[in-house]
Design an enzyme around this catalytic site. Structure first.
Site, short mmCIF file in Angstrom:
data_model
loop_
_atom_site.label_atom_id
_atom_site.label_comp_id
_atom_site.label_asym_id
_atom_site.label_seq_id
_atom_site.Cartn_x
_atom_site.Cartn_y
_atom_site.Cartn_z
N GLN A 144 -1.50 8.18 17.96
CA GLN A 144 -1.46 6.80 18.46
C GLN A 144 -2.85 6.37 18.95
O GLN A 144 -3.49 7.07 19.74
CB GLN A 144 -0.43 6.69 19.59
CG GLN A 144 -0.22 5.30 20.14
CD GLN A 144 0.46 4.34 19.16
OE1 GLN A 144 1.11 4.75 18.20
NE2 GLN A 144 0.29 3.05 19.38
N ASP B 31 -0.08 7.08 8.50
CA ASP B 31 -0.69 5.83 8.96
C ASP B 31 -1.58 5.23 7.86
O ASP B 31 -1.96 4.07 7.94
CB ASP B 31 -1.56 6.07 10.19
CG ASP B 31 -0.88 5.67 11.49
OD1 ASP B 31 -0.18 4.64 11.48
OD2 ASP B 31 -1.07 6.37 12.48
N LYS C 168 8.99 4.46 18.15
CA LYS C 168 8.77 5.19 16.88
C LYS C 168 9.64 6.45 16.84
O LYS C 168 10.26 6.74 15.83
CB LYS C 168 7.29 5.55 16.74
CG LYS C 168 6.40 4.36 16.45
CD LYS C 168 4.93 4.74 16.38
CE LYS C 168 4.07 3.52 16.12
NZ LYS C 168 2.62 3.78 16.10
N1 GUN Z 1 -1.98 1.62 17.61
C1 GUN Z 1 -1.60 0.36 17.33
N2 GUN Z 1 -1.08 0.28 16.07
C2 GUN Z 1 -1.13 1.52 15.57
C3 GUN Z 1 -0.73 2.09 14.32
O1 GUN Z 1 -0.23 1.43 13.41
N3 GUN Z 1 -0.93 3.43 14.19
C4 GUN Z 1 -1.49 4.19 15.16
N4 GUN Z 1 -1.66 5.49 14.94
N5 GUN Z 1 -1.88 3.69 16.33
C5 GUN Z 1 -1.69 2.37 16.53
#
Ligand code: GUN
Length: 281
Positions: free
Chosen positions: A98, A121, A54
């Site tokens: 996350q 998100d 990311k």
């Molecule tokens: N953990 C797995 N997928 C995601 C996501 O799309 N966003 C976040 N913040 N954590 C994750």
């Protein structure tokens, strides 16, 4: 083999190139550089790899990225303090915490603390509510990526029967809402659904996000359906989806591979949401 492949890697690359141009234009006209903050606590290796991806994607398109790698012993109030700082940080337009977080930390409390305008998100109740109401909002990245993939087929979603398998807040439910917004007739299936096969048999579009390998078999798919596999299970160190690919590829008109289908699109949509949040400023 019959189905055409929806190459998420390639489509995500094209989207990121377009975003890079828009980010440059924003900077040239306003001096604003979209900024994303990523917070990760006591993470396993898979989450760390994902967060690295990311951050790299962020800098590759010309965004500012700031990260917080916290130990598993971090407290809920320490994370809330960081979010409070980021909510007021002018350089930060998107905040990503996350998941999963270490045991004892309430993910709901954490997600709800992020300012809705920085919630790239799309997990905050305000953004969930707007999505439900059909209003413009920051929507979760994986479902946004799924819609982009379906649109890439060139087949009009309007009036199609879309069957979503899985009712998670992150994928299944928002995917259903976004498909509804595109005027699909949506059926949301889940673990208590009776006779999934007969429902799938009438689906023009299948979105599977159950996390159950081999759940969707070739003989459950209507001829020429679009099959989007958003399942993510790690089996023997390999990422596997919900769809039996070798069977489905003989029935569907379009299909996503796993990996390289929905996954890369999620990151592209994260960047798109961060730019959207910055443009709102
Ligand atoms: N953990 C797995 N997928 C995601 C996501 O799309 N966003 C976040 N913040 N954590 C994750």
């Amino acid at each position: 083999m019959k189905a055409k492949i929806l190459d998420g890697k390639k489509i995500a690359k094209e989207i990121k190139e377009k975003l890079a141009g828009e980010i440059e234009a924003l900077y040239n006209s306003s001096g604003i550089v979209p900024g994303l903050a990523v917070v990760i606590a006591g993470a396993d290796d898979a989450s760390l790899v994902y967060v690295d991806m990311k951050e790299k994607a962020c800098t590759a398109v010309g965004m500012y990225s700031k990260s917080f790698r916290l130990p598993s012993t971090v407290t809920q109030s320490e994370i809330l303090n960081i979010i409070d700082q980021l909510n007021h940080d002018e350089q930060i337009h998107g905040i990503l915490i996350q998941l999963p977080l270490p045991e004892g930390i309430d993910e709901k409390v954490i997600s709800n603390r992020i300012h809705p305008e920085k919630d790239i998100d799309g997990f905050h109740p305000v953004n969930n509510g707007k999505l439900f109401l059909g209003e413009d909002s920051l929507a979760p990245c994986t479902p946004l990526g799924i819609i982009e993939l379906i649109k890439h087929t060139g087949i009009d979603i309007s009036g199609k029967h879309a069957v979503v398998i899985g009712r998670s807040n992150i994928v299944g439910k928002p995917a259903g809402m976004l498909l509804l917004r595109e005027n699909a007739t949506v059926t949301l299936c889940h673990s208590k659904t009776k006779d999934l096969t007969s429902i799938l048999k009438s689906a023009d579009i299948i979105v599977s996000a159950a996390g159950i390998p081999n759940l969707v078999r070739g003989d459950m798919i209507k001829e020429d359906a679009i099959v989007i596999d958003a399942g993510t299970r790690v089996v023997d160190n390999k990422l596997v989806g919900d769809v039996n690919y070798n069977e489905a590829v003989m029935a569907a008109s379009w299909i996503t591979p796993v990996p390289g289908g929905v996954g890369p699109m999620t990151i592209a949509m994260l960047l798109q949401n961060t730019l959207k949040a910055a443009l709102k400023k």
